[in-house]
Design a protein around this motif. Structure first.
Motif, PDB file in Angstrom:
ATOM      1  N   ARG A 112       0.840  -1.202   0.000  1.00 12.31           N
ATOM      2  CA  ARG A 112       0.000   0.000   0.000  1.00 12.31           C
ATOM      3  C   ARG A 112       0.873   1.250   0.000  1.00 12.31           C
ATOM      4  NH1 ARG A 112      -1.405   4.403   0.659  1.00 12.31           N
ATOM      5  NH2 ARG A 112      -3.261   5.292   1.544  1.00 12.31           N
ATOM      6  N   GLU A 113       2.021   1.172   0.650  1.00 14.50           N
ATOM      7  CA  GLU A 113       2.937   2.314   0.743  1.00 14.50           C
ATOM      8  C   GLU A 113       3.468   2.712  -0.636  1.00 14.50           C
ATOM      9  OE1 GLU A 113       3.103  -0.406   2.697  1.00 14.50           O
ATOM     10  OE2 GLU A 113       2.399   0.528   4.560  1.00 14.50           O
ATOM     11  N   ARG A 114       3.585   1.728  -1.500  1.00 16.31           N
ATOM     12  CA  ARG A 114       4.057   1.996  -2.865  1.00 16.31           C
ATOM     13  C   ARG A 114       3.090   2.950  -3.583  1.00 16.31           C
ATOM     14  NH1 ARG A 114       7.992  -0.456  -5.778  1.00 16.31           N
ATOM     15  NH2 ARG A 114       7.690  -0.593  -8.034  1.00 16.31           N
ATOM     16  N   ALA A 115       1.812   2.837  -3.284  1.00 19.98           N
ATOM     17  CA  ALA A 115       0.811   3.718  -3.899  1.00 19.98           C
ATOM     18  C   ALA A 115       1.056   5.171  -3.490  1.00 19.98           C
ATOM     19  CB  ALA A 115      -0.593   3.278  -3.504  1.00 19.98           C
ATOM     20  N   ASP A 116       1.398   5.402  -2.224  1.00 23.57           N
ATOM     21  CA  ASP A 116       1.671   6.769  -1.771  1.00 23.57           C
ATOM     22  C   ASP A 116       2.877   7.367  -2.499  1.00 23.57           C
ATOM     23  OD1 ASP A 116      -0.439   6.699   0.027  1.00 23.57           O
ATOM     24  OD2 ASP A 116       0.809   5.962   1.668  1.00 23.57           O
ATOM     25  N   ILE A 117       3.915   6.551  -2.657  1.00 21.13           N
ATOM     26  CA  ILE A 117       5.128   7.040  -3.327  1.00 21.13           C
ATOM     27  C   ILE A 117       4.836   7.308  -4.810  1.00 21.13           C
ATOM     28  CG2 ILE A 117       7.509   6.483  -3.936  1.00 21.13           C
ATOM     29  CD1 ILE A 117       7.580   4.738  -1.366  1.00 21.13           C
ATOM     30  N   LEU A 118       4.100   6.394  -5.447  1.00 22.78           N
ATOM     31  CA  LEU A 118       3.749   6.588  -6.857  1.00 22.78           C
ATOM     32  C   LEU A 118       2.873   7.833  -7.044  1.00 22.78           C
ATOM     33  CD1 LEU A 118       3.070   2.899  -7.902  1.00 22.78           C
ATOM     34  CD2 LEU A 118       4.803   4.407  -8.890  1.00 22.78           C
ATOM     35  N   GLY A 119       1.955   8.066  -6.115  1.00 26.92           N
ATOM     36  CA  GLY A 119       1.119   9.264  -6.186  1.00 26.92           C
ATOM     37  C   GLY A 119       1.948  10.530  -6.091  1.00 26.92           C
ATOM     38  N   GLU A 120       2.922  10.548  -5.182  1.00 29.67           N
ATOM     39  CA  GLU A 120       3.791  11.720  -5.039  1.00 29.67           C
ATOM     40  C   GLU A 120       4.698  11.887  -6.261  1.00 29.67           C
ATOM     41  OE1 GLU A 120       4.974  15.146  -3.109  1.00 29.67           O
ATOM     42  OE2 GLU A 120       3.365  13.781  -2.566  1.00 29.67           O
ATOM     43  N   SER A 167       2.025   7.234 -13.529  1.00 31.00           N
ATOM     44  CA  SER A 167       2.310   7.011 -12.107  1.00 31.00           C
ATOM     45  C   SER A 167       1.021   6.976 -11.295  1.00 31.00           C
ATOM     46  CB  SER A 167       3.231   8.111 -11.569  1.00 31.00           C
ATOM     47  OG  SER A 167       4.486   8.045 -12.200  1.00 31.00           O
ATOM     48  N   TRP A 168       0.101   7.884 -11.588  1.00 27.99           N
ATOM     49  CA  TRP A 168      -1.166   7.899 -10.855  1.00 27.99           C
ATOM     50  C   TRP A 168      -1.971   6.629 -11.120  1.00 27.99           C
ATOM     51  CZ3 TRP A 168      -1.883  13.508 -12.806  1.00 27.99           C
ATOM     52  CH2 TRP A 168      -1.200  14.394 -11.956  1.00 27.99           C
ATOM     53  N   ASP A 169      -1.955   6.168 -12.373  1.00 24.10           N
ATOM     54  CA  ASP A 169      -2.660   4.910 -12.679  1.00 24.10           C
ATOM     55  C   ASP A 169      -2.091   3.759 -11.864  1.00 24.10           C
ATOM     56  OD1 ASP A 169      -4.236   6.230 -14.512  1.00 24.10           O
ATOM     57  OD2 ASP A 169      -3.343   5.304 -16.286  1.00 24.10           O
ATOM     58  N   LYS A 196      -2.712   0.094  -6.863  1.00 23.84           N
ATOM     59  CA  LYS A 196      -2.199  -0.427  -5.595  1.00 23.84           C
ATOM     60  C   LYS A 196      -3.100  -0.080  -4.403  1.00 23.84           C
ATOM     61  CE  LYS A 196       1.962  -1.528  -7.319  1.00 23.84           C
ATOM     62  NZ  LYS A 196       1.662  -2.595  -8.229  1.00 23.84           N
ATOM     63  N   LEU A 197      -3.892   0.986  -4.529  1.00 24.04           N
ATOM     64  CA  LEU A 197      -4.726   1.429  -3.403  1.00 24.04           C
ATOM     65  C   LEU A 197      -5.884   0.464  -3.165  1.00 24.04           C
ATOM     66  CD1 LEU A 197      -5.070   5.268  -3.895  1.00 24.04           C
ATOM     67  CD2 LEU A 197      -3.961   4.110  -2.009  1.00 24.04           C
ATOM     68  N   PRO A 198      -6.278   0.298  -1.903  1.00 24.77           N
ATOM     69  CA  PRO A 198      -7.502  -0.460  -1.632  1.00 24.77           C
ATOM     70  C   PRO A 198      -8.702   0.295  -2.213  1.00 24.77           C
ATOM     71  CG  PRO A 198      -6.218  -0.116   0.381  1.00 24.77           C
ATOM     72  CD  PRO A 198      -5.581   0.696  -0.690  1.00 24.77           C
ATOM     73  N   GLU A 199      -9.757  -0.442  -2.515  1.00 27.67           N
ATOM     74  CA  GLU A 199     -10.928   0.142  -3.179  1.00 27.67           C
ATOM     75  C   GLU A 199     -11.463   1.371  -2.462  1.00 27.67           C
ATOM     76  OE1 GLU A 199     -14.490  -2.005  -4.623  1.00 27.67           O
ATOM     77  OE2 GLU A 199     -13.037  -3.617  -4.966  1.00 27.67           O
ATOM     78  N   ALA A 222     -10.998   8.900  -3.027  1.00 30.45           N
ATOM     79  CA  ALA A 222     -10.408  10.128  -2.497  1.00 30.45           C
ATOM     80  C   ALA A 222      -9.281  10.619  -3.400  1.00 30.45           C
ATOM     81  CB  ALA A 222      -9.882   9.886  -1.083  1.00 30.45           C
ATOM     82  N   MET A 223      -8.538   9.691  -3.996  1.00 25.86           N
ATOM     83  CA  MET A 223      -7.443  10.089  -4.886  1.00 25.86           C
ATOM     84  C   MET A 223      -7.975  10.496  -6.262  1.00 25.86           C
ATOM     85  SD  MET A 223      -4.050   7.960  -5.932  1.00 25.86           S
ATOM     86  CE  MET A 223      -2.870   8.612  -7.105  1.00 25.86           C
ATOM     87  N   MET A 224      -9.060   9.856  -6.697  1.00 21.24           N
ATOM     88  CA  MET A 224      -9.588  10.113  -8.036  1.00 21.24           C
ATOM     89  C   MET A 224     -10.214  11.502  -8.156  1.00 21.24           C
ATOM     90  SD  MET A 224     -11.107   6.297  -8.809  1.00 21.24           S
ATOM     91  CE  MET A 224     -12.464   6.877  -9.747  1.00 21.24           C
ATOM     92  N   ALA A 225     -10.798  12.017  -7.096  1.00 24.29           N
ATOM     93  CA  ALA A 225     -11.510  13.300  -7.168  1.00 24.29           C
ATOM     94  C   ALA A 225     -10.620  14.440  -7.677  1.00 24.29           C
ATOM     95  CB  ALA A 225     -12.125  13.632  -5.816  1.00 24.29           C
TER      96      ALA A 225
END
Length: 198
Positions: free
Chosen positions: A134-142, A159-161, A166-169, A174-177
């Motif tokens: 899950r932490e990988r999603a935070d790094i990819l988002g940044e 990167s956002w895709d 990786k994020l839970p459903e 919250a990230m998509m908005a």
């Protein structure tokens, strides 16, 4: 009463009618090409049909070679991507870096040293995380935010895709908005692309 002159004339036609038919048939047969309707060799200009010349054997061979090179390049790129992903999975360090500390360090590095240095920090942090974490999603988002800030919108959306995958459903919405307006402007499918992550 019939006159005597009509008889011989009438007799002449009766006697020679077979011969006349045969002569006419021979004339028609010998002129059959001239009498037959001609087929146009080229289509009429108004039909819009354009006949292309058949490519030469050399051109066909060159086209086949070019297609083979392109296919080999695509396969090589896919193999390299798969190797990178596999390497990222296998090289996950035993002790992952704490994500919040990494993100703070990347932001500070961005303001001190620039985007390239911050990107190096984030990519180094990705290597320390397990591939499915899950932490990988935070790094990819940044990393996507950094790429967007430096004008590389296509890489940012990639990167956002990957982060959304990786994020839970429950956390995806919250990230998509905030991403919707960006995807609406820059992605070929617009914000509809994000619907696949719901």
């Amino acid at each position: 009463m019939e006159s005597g002159e009509d008889k011989p004339r009438h007799g002449f036609i009766n006697r020679y009618w077979v011969l006349i038919v045969i002569v006419l048939w021979l004339i028609a047969w010998s002129a059959r090409d001239w009498l037959a309707p001609a087929e146009p060799e080229d289509p009429p200009a108004e039909s819009g049909v354009v006949l292309e010349e058949e490519p030469s054997a050399e051109d066909q061979e060159a086209a086949r070679e070019e297609a083979a090179r392109e296919e080999a390049a695509r396969e090589e790129a896919a193999r390299e991507e798969a190797d990178r992903e596999e390497a990222a999975r296998e090289e996950a360090v035993e002790e992952p870096v704490e994500v919040e500390a990494l993100l703070t360090e990347a932001r500070e590095t961005y303001w001190r040293e620039g985007a390239a240095a911050a990107r190096t920090v984030l990519e180094g942090g990705l290597e320390t995380q397990a591939y499915e974490s899950r932490e990988r999603a935070d790094i990819l988002g940044e990393l996507g935010n950094l790429q967007y800030a430096t004008g590389d919108v296509e890489a940012a959306m990639g990167s956002w895709d990957r982060a959304l995958e990786k994020l839970p459903e429950g956390e995806r919405r919250a990230m998509m908005a905030p991403l919707r307006p960006i995807y609406s402007r820059h992605h070929p499918q617009g914000a509809d692309h994000l619907e696949r992550f719901r």
